[in-house]
Design a protein around this motif. Structure first.
Motif, PDB file in Angstrom:
ATOM      1  N   UNK A 277       0.965  -1.165   0.074  1.00 48.80           N
ATOM      2  CA  UNK A 277      -0.134   0.012   0.109  1.00 48.80           C
ATOM      3  C   UNK A 277       0.848   1.154   0.110  1.00 48.80           C
ATOM      4  N   UNK A 278       1.471   1.433  -1.183  1.00 49.61           N
ATOM      5  CA  UNK A 278       2.443   2.689  -1.426  1.00 49.61           C
ATOM      6  C   UNK A 278       1.528   4.014  -1.554  1.00 49.61           C
ATOM      7  N   UNK A 279       2.075   5.147  -1.343  1.00 44.92           N
ATOM      8  CA  UNK A 279       1.409   6.214  -1.566  1.00 44.92           C
ATOM      9  C   UNK A 279       2.110   7.223  -2.742  1.00 44.92           C
ATOM     10  N   UNK A 280       1.376   7.867  -3.465  1.00 46.69           N
ATOM     11  CA  UNK A 280       1.729   8.546  -4.518  1.00 46.69           C
ATOM     12  C   UNK A 280       2.701   9.707  -4.006  1.00 46.69           C
ATOM     13  N   UNK A 281       3.977   9.993  -4.868  1.00 43.75           N
ATOM     14  CA  UNK A 281       5.100  10.678  -4.490  1.00 43.75           C
ATOM     15  C   UNK A 281       5.726  10.233  -3.259  1.00 43.75           C
ATOM     16  N   UNK A 282       5.625   9.005  -2.900  1.00 44.71           N
ATOM     17  CA  UNK A 282       6.389   8.679  -1.652  1.00 44.71           C
ATOM     18  C   UNK A 282       7.588   7.938  -2.173  1.00 44.71           C
ATOM     19  N   UNK A 283       8.441   8.034  -1.291  1.00 44.57           N
ATOM     20  CA  UNK A 283      10.038   7.479  -1.626  1.00 44.57           C
ATOM     21  C   UNK A 283      10.207   6.177  -0.553  1.00 44.57           C
ATOM     22  N   UNK A 284      10.807   5.097  -1.286  1.00 48.85           N
ATOM     23  CA  UNK A 284      10.614   3.891  -0.405  1.00 48.85           C
ATOM     24  C   UNK A 284      12.282   3.147  -0.529  1.00 48.85           C
ATOM     25  N   UNK A 285      12.779   2.988   0.340  1.00 44.89           N
ATOM     26  CA  UNK A 285      13.979   2.005   0.352  1.00 44.89           C
ATOM     27  C   UNK A 285      14.154   0.631   0.740  1.00 44.89           C
ATOM     28  N   UNK A 286      14.734  -0.093   0.300  1.00 44.62           N
ATOM     29  CA  UNK A 286      14.890  -1.675   0.714  1.00 44.62           C
ATOM     30  C   UNK A 286      16.255  -1.589   1.367  1.00 44.62           C
ATOM     31  N   UNK A 287      16.171  -2.724   2.331  1.00 46.73           N
ATOM     32  CA  UNK A 287      17.258  -2.970   3.155  1.00 46.73           C
ATOM     33  C   UNK A 287      17.493  -4.449   2.881  1.00 46.73           C
ATOM     34  N   UNK A 288      18.873  -4.766   2.302  1.00 47.39           N
ATOM     35  CA  UNK A 288      19.226  -6.378   1.908  1.00 47.39           C
ATOM     36  C   UNK A 288      20.132  -6.742   2.927  1.00 47.39           C
TER      37      UNK A 288
END
Length: 285
Positions: A157-168
């Motif tokens: 459930x992402x939001x418009x103009x939101x920025x997301x990061x992945x942690x590996x």
């Protein structure tokens, strides 16, 4: 501390009378801990050892029956690993080695990453989490993708103009882990907004254009996208509203460039010979 346990030694006639155990760098050979009696115990332990990282050590057990017959068995060995894996780069994107900075999906994110290196014991699994800041996992807690170098999250459930990061995270068989964070990916689920018209942006033609001796167009366009920008603008003409019968030009810039959001005084010279006299045309962008 090194523990060695064993089971299954059996003698139907005189029974097992004594077990010996030792530790070496070869199966029942090259002993670091010489063979010694443990009675009828099935567990041995040794402490204060000076083991060498990357070296495989083997436990050795010898069972002796009541008349001196014996059987000797070596374990499969264990490798000393005291260092975490060397982790590479992780990226958003479906294709290995590619990086995606924007996504149009509110529910799906794909990732790919470089193979981590652990010279002693290898990689047991990769785990990936998602967050709204670098290093965070507030969107999705770390979950295992086995030893695959690609993965995806669905039902987000992402939001418009939101920025997301992945942690590996890369984990070796003894549980040591290394981690890295991706560059952020921004959600852009809306198309660019374009303003188009005849004339120029500063002096648009608001009335019907009178017939011209040569079938050309002189028009302006302005396209903007607040989230990911505009990377390509294709314009053309059509006698039917909503479709593009004649594609005139792609205003995309070279790799690394951006399209000027305002284009004025673009004439339709490339349309000459394709437009037919006597017809009304729509500008399509």
């Amino acid at each position: 501390m090194y523990f060695l346990n064993w089971y299954g030694f059996f003698d139907a006639t005189t029974g097992v009378k004594e077990d010996y155990a030792g530790l070496g760098t070869a199966p029942c050979d090259e002993f670091l801990i010489p063979m010694a009696s443990y009675g009828l115990n099935t567990l041995a332990s040794w402490s204060d050892l000076s083991l060498v990282p990357g070296t495989r050590y083997y436990g050795c057990v010898r069972a002796i029956d009541g008349v001196g017959n014996n059987r000797t068995v070596a374990s499969s060995g264990v490798v000393v690993d005291i260092t975490a894996p060397l982790i590479g780069e992780a990226r958003f994107g479906r294709v290995s080695g590619t990086q995606q900075l924007f996504t149009s999906s509110l529910h799906f994110l794909a990732l790919n990453w470089d193979e981590a290196i652990d010279e002693e014991t290898g990689i047991a699994k990769y785990l990936v989490g998602l967050g709204t800041t670098p290093g965070a996992t507030d969107v999705a807690l770390p979950s295992s993708f086995g030893t695959s170098l690609v993965g995806a999250f669905t039902s987000l459930e992402l939001v418009q103009n939101g920025t997301y990061y992945a942690q590996l995270f890369a984990q070796n068989p003894v549980g040591l882990m290394s981690n890295t964070t991706t560059v952020g990916i921004t959600v852009d689920a809306t198309p660019p907004v374009c303003t188009v018209g005849l004339g120029t942006y500063q002096s648009p033609v608001v009335a019907s254009v009178p017939p011209v001796p040569q079938p050309t167009m002189n028009f302006y366009l302005k396209c903007q996208d607040a989230e990911s920008g505009v990377t390509s603008v294709v314009f053309g003409a059509s006698r039917v509203r909503g479709i593009m019968e004649i594609e005139a030009q792609d205003l995309a810039q070279p790799p690394g460039g951006t399209v000027d959001p305002v284009r004025e005084n673009i004439d339709g010279t490339t349309l000459v010979g394709q437009l037919q006299s006597g017809f009304a045309y729509y500008l399509v962008v």
